[in-house]
Write a protein that holds these residues in place. Structure first.
Motif, PDB file in Angstrom:
ATOM      1  N   PRO A  25     -25.773  12.893  -2.289  1.00 55.45           N
ATOM      2  CA  PRO A  25     -26.280  12.076  -1.869  1.00 55.45           C
ATOM      3  C   PRO A  25     -25.913  10.248  -1.809  1.00 55.45           C
ATOM      4  CG  PRO A  25     -27.494  13.839  -2.614  1.00 55.45           C
ATOM      5  CD  PRO A  25     -26.502  13.644  -3.449  1.00 55.45           C
ATOM      6  N   ASP A  26     -25.816   9.749  -3.210  1.00 52.77           N
ATOM      7  CA  ASP A  26     -25.208   8.251  -3.479  1.00 52.77           C
ATOM      8  C   ASP A  26     -23.902   8.108  -3.347  1.00 52.77           C
ATOM      9  OD1 ASP A  26     -24.560   9.865  -5.486  1.00 52.77           O
ATOM     10  OD2 ASP A  26     -26.336   8.038  -7.133  1.00 52.77           O
ATOM     11  N   GLY A  27     -22.916   9.224  -3.307  1.00 55.76           N
ATOM     12  CA  GLY A  27     -21.616   9.076  -3.707  1.00 55.76           C
ATOM     13  C   GLY A  27     -21.606   8.543  -4.513  1.00 55.76           C
ATOM     14  N   LEU A  45     -15.328  24.818 -12.003  1.00 55.73           N
ATOM     15  CA  LEU A  45     -15.365  23.711 -11.593  1.00 55.73           C
ATOM     16  C   LEU A  45     -16.143  22.603 -12.465  1.00 55.73           C
ATOM     17  CD1 LEU A  45     -18.026  23.206  -9.125  1.00 55.73           C
ATOM     18  CD2 LEU A  45     -19.246  23.974 -11.002  1.00 55.73           C
ATOM     19  N   TRP A  46     -15.613  21.166 -11.702  1.00 53.66           N
ATOM     20  CA  TRP A  46     -15.650  20.048 -12.552  1.00 53.66           C
ATOM     21  C   TRP A  46     -16.382  18.619 -11.592  1.00 53.66           C
ATOM     22  CZ3 TRP A  46     -10.924  18.836 -16.057  1.00 53.66           C
ATOM     23  CH2 TRP A  46     -10.045  19.828 -16.300  1.00 53.66           C
ATOM     24  N   VAL A  47     -16.569  17.899 -12.435  1.00 59.18           N
ATOM     25  CA  VAL A  47     -17.231  17.106 -11.663  1.00 59.18           C
ATOM     26  C   VAL A  47     -16.878  15.627 -11.638  1.00 59.18           C
ATOM     27  CG1 VAL A  47     -19.478  14.983 -12.226  1.00 59.18           C
ATOM     28  CG2 VAL A  47     -20.105  17.667 -11.401  1.00 59.18           C
ATOM     29  N   HIS A  48     -16.332  14.593 -10.699  1.00 57.40           N
ATOM     30  CA  HIS A  48     -15.688  13.231 -11.465  1.00 57.40           C
ATOM     31  C   HIS A  48     -17.294  11.981 -10.788  1.00 57.40           C
ATOM     32  CE1 HIS A  48     -12.769  10.423 -10.443  1.00 57.40           C
ATOM     33  NE2 HIS A  48     -13.907   9.558  -9.142  1.00 57.40           N
ATOM     34  N   GLU A  49     -16.782  11.494 -11.907  1.00 57.95           N
ATOM     35  CA  GLU A  49     -17.635  10.121 -11.605  1.00 57.95           C
ATOM     36  C   GLU A  49     -16.840   9.210 -11.391  1.00 57.95           C
ATOM     37  OE1 GLU A  49     -20.724  10.443 -12.587  1.00 57.95           O
ATOM     38  OE2 GLU A  49     -21.146  12.298 -13.552  1.00 57.95           O
ATOM     39  N   ALA A  50     -17.651   8.694  -9.677  1.00 58.33           N
ATOM     40  CA  ALA A  50     -16.905   8.154  -9.193  1.00 58.33           C
ATOM     41  C   ALA A  50     -16.459   6.285  -9.663  1.00 58.33           C
ATOM     42  CB  ALA A  50     -17.286   7.374  -7.874  1.00 58.33           C
ATOM     43  N   GLN A  51     -17.591   5.853 -10.194  1.00 57.65           N
ATOM     44  CA  GLN A  51     -17.589   4.683 -10.381  1.00 57.65           C
ATOM     45  C   GLN A  51     -16.786   4.630 -12.234  1.00 57.65           C
ATOM     46  OE1 GLN A  51     -21.424   2.686 -10.740  1.00 57.65           O
ATOM     47  NE2 GLN A  51     -20.379   0.942 -11.713  1.00 57.65           N
ATOM     48  N   ARG A 433     -13.497  14.746   3.141  1.00 58.42           N
ATOM     49  CA  ARG A 433     -14.940  14.279   2.424  1.00 58.42           C
ATOM     50  C   ARG A 433     -16.266  13.557   2.796  1.00 58.42           C
ATOM     51  NH1 ARG A 433     -18.302  19.375   1.579  1.00 58.42           N
ATOM     52  NH2 ARG A 433     -20.665  18.749   2.444  1.00 58.42           N
ATOM     53  N   LEU A 434     -17.363  12.845   3.718  1.00 64.42           N
ATOM     54  CA  LEU A 434     -17.709  11.578   2.527  1.00 64.42           C
ATOM     55  C   LEU A 434     -19.186  11.682   2.732  1.00 64.42           C
ATOM     56  CD1 LEU A 434     -17.764   8.951   4.124  1.00 64.42           C
ATOM     57  CD2 LEU A 434     -18.597   9.341   6.254  1.00 64.42           C
ATOM     58  N   ARG A 435     -19.756  11.019   1.548  1.00 63.96           N
ATOM     59  CA  ARG A 435     -21.051  11.529   1.479  1.00 63.96           C
ATOM     60  C   ARG A 435     -22.135   9.461   1.039  1.00 63.96           C
ATOM     61  NH1 ARG A 435     -22.016  14.771   4.294  1.00 63.96           N
ATOM     62  NH2 ARG A 435     -23.260  16.704   4.165  1.00 63.96           N
ATOM     63  N   GLY A 436     -22.896   9.559   1.007  1.00 62.71           N
ATOM     64  CA  GLY A 436     -23.671   8.455   0.797  1.00 62.71           C
ATOM     65  C   GLY A 436     -22.135   7.577   0.766  1.00 62.71           C
ATOM     66  N   GLY A 437     -21.401   7.356   1.687  1.00 59.87           N
ATOM     67  CA  GLY A 437     -20.143   5.922   1.528  1.00 59.87           C
ATOM     68  C   GLY A 437     -19.198   6.314   1.349  1.00 59.87           C
ATOM     69  N   THR A 438     -19.074   7.370   0.284  1.00 51.48           N
ATOM     70  CA  THR A 438     -17.447   8.007  -0.390  1.00 51.48           C
ATOM     71  C   THR A 438     -17.105   8.801   0.204  1.00 51.48           C
ATOM     72  OG1 THR A 438     -18.947   7.581  -2.734  1.00 51.48           O
ATOM     73  CG2 THR A 438     -16.944   8.787  -2.802  1.00 51.48           C
ATOM     74  N   LEU A 439     -15.809   8.644   0.379  1.00 53.68           N
ATOM     75  CA  LEU A 439     -14.387   9.097   1.374  1.00 53.68           C
ATOM     76  C   LEU A 439     -13.714   9.923  -0.095  1.00 53.68           C
ATOM     77  CD1 LEU A 439     -13.724  10.298   3.178  1.00 53.68           C
ATOM     78  CD2 LEU A 439     -12.500   8.033   3.807  1.00 53.68           C
ATOM     79  N   VAL A 440     -13.662  11.445  -0.334  1.00 53.63           N
ATOM     80  CA  VAL A 440     -12.617  12.124  -0.864  1.00 53.63           C
ATOM     81  C   VAL A 440     -11.474  11.965   0.537  1.00 53.63           C
ATOM     82  CG1 VAL A 440     -12.143  14.146  -2.104  1.00 53.63           C
ATOM     83  CG2 VAL A 440     -14.553  13.241  -2.425  1.00 53.63           C
ATOM     84  N   VAL A 455     -10.709   8.907  -3.964  1.00 55.26           N
ATOM     85  CA  VAL A 455     -12.058   8.806  -4.235  1.00 55.26           C
ATOM     86  C   VAL A 455     -12.442   6.828  -3.742  1.00 55.26           C
ATOM     87  CG1 VAL A 455     -14.020   9.065  -4.989  1.00 55.26           C
ATOM     88  CG2 VAL A 455     -12.113  11.008  -5.928  1.00 55.26           C
ATOM     89  N   ILE A 456     -12.748   7.396  -2.103  1.00 51.13           N
ATOM     90  CA  ILE A 456     -12.862   5.907  -1.846  1.00 51.13           C
ATOM     91  C   ILE A 456     -14.363   5.454  -1.703  1.00 51.13           C
ATOM     92  CG2 ILE A 456     -12.513   4.015   0.132  1.00 51.13           C
ATOM     93  CD1 ILE A 456      -9.992   5.685   1.268  1.00 51.13           C
ATOM     94  N   ARG A 457     -14.827   4.889  -2.375  1.00 52.45           N
ATOM     95  CA  ARG A 457     -16.296   3.861  -2.826  1.00 52.45           C
ATOM     96  C   ARG A 457     -16.625   3.076  -1.644  1.00 52.45           C
ATOM     97  NH1 ARG A 457     -17.365   1.726  -8.118  1.00 52.45           N
ATOM     98  NH2 ARG A 457     -19.324   1.775  -7.170  1.00 52.45           N
ATOM     99  N   GLU A 458     -17.469   2.983  -0.497  1.00 50.70           N
ATOM    100  CA  GLU A 458     -17.730   1.853   0.401  1.00 50.70           C
ATOM    101  C   GLU A 458     -16.887   2.139   1.506  1.00 50.70           C
ATOM    102  OE1 GLU A 458     -19.838  -1.254  -0.885  1.00 50.70           O
ATOM    103  OE2 GLU A 458     -20.817  -0.510  -2.427  1.00 50.70           O
ATOM    104  N   ALA A 459     -16.619   3.053   1.479  1.00 48.98           N
ATOM    105  CA  ALA A 459     -15.396   3.517   2.386  1.00 48.98           C
ATOM    106  C   ALA A 459     -15.773   2.832   3.910  1.00 48.98           C
ATOM    107  CB  ALA A 459     -14.194   4.779   2.816  1.00 48.98           C
TER     108      ALA A 459
END
Length: 736
Positions: A25-27, A45-51, A433-440, A455-459
């Motif tokens: 939810p927070d992107g 199954l993987w998890v990517h940390e955007a920051q 896919r868009l959530r919390g301002g993050t666009l994949v 992975v675009i943050r605050e897209a």
């Protein structure tokens, strides 16, 4: 290694490509599926940390003892409808807070915590086999289907069985709860049969009764000791499954032990007038209470009605109706609702013109954009996909700004992508896919190979805080870069692509032509992406000029273009292939139109057989893979959309059938078909071969033992390409 073998072992270069994204939810975090390399079928199954731009595996099927050979029949059927040929973890769901994920392996149920770097997947003691598990919004429960019953268990239950309980069980032969019926999954894009309420208090569930549907049998002669597989197949003009919808309260394990499962609250609508359950789900009402939302479609597919229903009383109220004198198209991603509760819909204004995206009854997509579907809704921001009216081969993402009510194409910063929507590098295919301002965003283009995942943050801001990427591990094709020419052919402007060998020069002898269409509804082949032309380039390297044309009926241009195949699936689509061929011959001196072959699969197989049967003056050889031969043998929803009911006008079916053309075969024809195909059953090819034999017409039949509609075995896939090339070269050599 040969290209056919490489393409087969990489499942058409899809292994190692990240997919199935979920964004927190927070992107800040992105979950996704991907193998460890380009030939790894055990998807993790993987998890990517955007920051930070880091990623980690949270579930590896090898460590959990996965066995893709030991799948329950329901899961195999679900994967066949999804055209899912990979293995390992092929799907998963996450809770609303993005703290847990659930998935199934070999019919067993697992969950894993997504917070904390050392969390290990754990198996839950569910009734096996487990099909389509889905975690509750709060992350405390899992609903799943087993043995046709819809069940729920608690993830952190104190009991040994975690309170595993049955909410709804089959009450008759052919009845299931919580699974999509054949027509929904194969033709309507609805692969689910149950949906959690936003507050987790209830499930909306489909009850499917297949007993009215005719029973067919799919046999595999290579295994005579096995009984034929029985399936319920709703052929055109026959009965469909009866589908009902109910709201099921989800009691706690203690409440269930005390009182059992509550009675289902049936959601009633006029199922005689609107028998197809097209979509279902939930929204939240103005007072915060959950409201069931579903849409239902008439048998003739000219009326689609959206309903809202009270899960306590079952009372359903009509909220919108879409009508069309030809057919209403079911559009991906809708209905949906914004954070304010506004309905997001795709339709035509007053039943005319092109399709638009509507939010709260107001059209928000540009009139000159061909809308393909709503991709995501995050709060009041709507992400949808579409193509410019003059570039049907480009698929872009568009984002609605709720403040201005305007939508604009999503620009991709860096990574070889121009910020200008007119630049060639900006074209291609995009999903996201868009959530919390993050666009994949997944981007495919003619400018580079494979798939790029950004992975675009605050897209949704002008500044954008940063752009990262998720790597693809897919293998690079052992093939020259595709050599493709794009244009629009004839007065109708048919989208075309010509693929030539990398080694070809203008001073060389003209090449035999291989037409490679799909040519029918719901599939577009002339796309601005290298991956769309890999197979065509390989055939070109063997000495062909490969021509691909998207004629009338295919998507990407407009509603009228798609509907021109109504009541005739043969004449127009074939005419457009001929037009494209003649147009290409006038434009390019590299085509020898005295040697023209055609090959295709499914509808493309139908079109290939149609071509040599009805236009032997133009087409000199054909390979027809899994072809529909007699439309009376294909399913209700697809066939009746285009041809109506066979009992209403048999002549329409006869004009589109190929059986009566068998006696006129003059050219070499190879028919390829999987004996275990439960979509286009082998009876199509069998009846065509019998008709050809009765007429004394020479032909070739290649039956594939144990193969369904989409061959996935690497050896079979590789050899199919080699055998087709050999057949086409031999067949066209005589016309040199």
């Amino acid at each position: 290694m040969s290209f056919p073998r490489q393409q087969a072992r990489t499942l058409r270069f899809t292994l190692g490509v990240p997919r199935s994204f979920e964004v927190s939810p927070d992107g800040g975090r992105v979950a996704f599926l991907r193998g460890r390399d380009g030939i790894d079928t055990a998807t993790c199954l993987w998890v990517h940390e955007a920051q930070e731009g880091t990623e980690r595996v949270v579930a590896d099927p090898r460590a959990l003892g996965a066995d893709d050979e030991n799948l329950p029949p329901e899961e195999r059927a679900r994967r066949e409808r999804l055209r899912e040929s990979g293995g390992g973890i092929v799907s998963y769901t996450v809770d609303r807070a993005f703290t847990r994920a659930v998935f199934t392996l070999s019919g067993r149920l697992f969950y894993v915590d997504l917070v904390g770097e050392r969390a290990e997947p754990r198996e839950l003691p569910a009734a096996t086999p487990v099909v389509d598990p889905r975690i509750s919004p709060a992350g405390d429960r899992v609903a799943y289907v087993s043995g046709g019953a819809l069940r729920v268990l608690d993830i952190a239950g104190a009991e040994a069985d975690h309170g595993d309980r049955v909410l709804a069980a089959p009450d008759g032969d052919g009845v299931t709860w919580g699974l999509a019926d054949f027509i929904a999954a194969e033709e309507m894009g609805r692969y689910r049969g149950f949906w959690w309420a936003p507050d987790g208090s209830a499930l909306l569930a489909a009850r499917v009764d297949e007993s009215p549907v005719g029973r067919w049998y799919v046999d595999d002669p290579a295994s005579p000791e096995q009984e034929p597989t029985a399936l319920r197949y709703p052929a055109a003009g026959t009965a469909n499954a009866e589908v009902r919808l109910a709201a099921l309260a989800v009691p706690s394990s203690a409440e269930f032990r005390a009182a059992g499962a509550p009675e289902p609250v049936w959601i009633d609508w006029d199922r005689e007038a609107l028998p197809y359950l097209a979509t279902a789900g939930w929204t939240t009402g103005p007072d915060g209470s959950p409201t069931a939302v579903f849409s239902a479609l008439s048998r003739d597919q000219r009326t689609l009605t959206l309903f809202g229903a009270d899960p306590v009383t079952g009372l359903a109220m009509e909220t919108r109706t879409e009508a069309d004198g030809v057919w209403v198209e079911l559009m991906p991603g809708v209905p949906a609702h914004t954070g304010r509760g506004d309905l997001v819909w795709i339709g035509r204004e007053n039943g005319t013109g092109e399709r638009r995206v509507f939010v709260g009854g107001r059209a928000v997509s540009p009139a000159d954009v061909y809308v393909r579907g709503v991709v995501d809704v995050d709060g009041d921001r709507v992400l949808y996909s579409g193509s410019p009216a003059d570039r049907p081969g480009d698929i872009s993402l568009w984002l609605l700004d709720p403040e201005t009510g305007l939508s604009s194409p999503v620009e991709l910063p860096g990574h070889g992508c121009s910020a200008s929507p007119d630049a060639d590098a900006h074209s291609g295919l995009r999903s996201g896919r868009l959530r919390g301002g993050t666009l994949v965003v997944q981007h495919r283009s003619m400018e580079f190979a494979g798939v790029r995942t950004l992975v675009i943050r605050e897209a949704d801001t002008e500044t954008r805080r940063g752009t990262g990427s998720i790597a693809s591990f897919a293998e690079a094709p052992d093939l020259p870069d595709p050599r493709v020419e794009f244009w629009r052919a004839g007065e109708r402007g048919i989208p075309c692509a010509l693929v030539l060998p990398s080694w070809y020069r203008d001073d060389l002898r003209p090449l035999p032509v291989l037409m490679a269409p799909y040519g029918g509804p719901h599939a577009q082949r002339v796309l601005r992406a290298r991956g769309a032309f890999l197979t065509a380039q390989w055939y070109a390297e063997q000495g062909f000029a490969v021509l691909i044309a998207d004629g009338r009926g295919t998507p990407g241009i407009g509603v009228e273009w798609e509907q021109e195949v109504h009541l005739d699936l043969a004449s127009g689509v074939l005419e457009d292939q001929v037009t494209a061929l003649h147009d290409a011959a006038e434009r390019f001196g590299s085509l020898d139109v005295s040697r023209v072959g055609i090959h295709g699969w499914s509808f493309g197989g139908y079109l290939a057989a149609l071509a040599v049967l009805r236009r032997p003056d133009v087409f000199h050889a054909a390979v027809a893979g899994a072809p529909v031969i007699d439309w009376r043998l294909y399913d209700t929803h697809y066939t009746e959309r285009y041809l109506g009911l066979p009992q209403d006008d048999p002549g329409v079916y006869e004009r589109s059938s190929l059986l009566d053309d068998a006696a006129g075969l003059e050219r070499p024809l190879m028919l390829i078909h999987g004996l275990s195909d439960d979509n286009v059953v082998f009876a199509h090819t069998q009846r065509m071969s019998s008709a050809l034999l009765a007429a004394g017409r020479r032909h070739t039949v290649l039956p594939l033992s144990g193969v369904t509609h989409s061959p996935s075995d690497p050896t079979v896939s590789e050899n199919l390409m080699l055998l087709q090339v050999e057949f086409l070269k031999d067949s066209l050599r005589g016309d040199a």
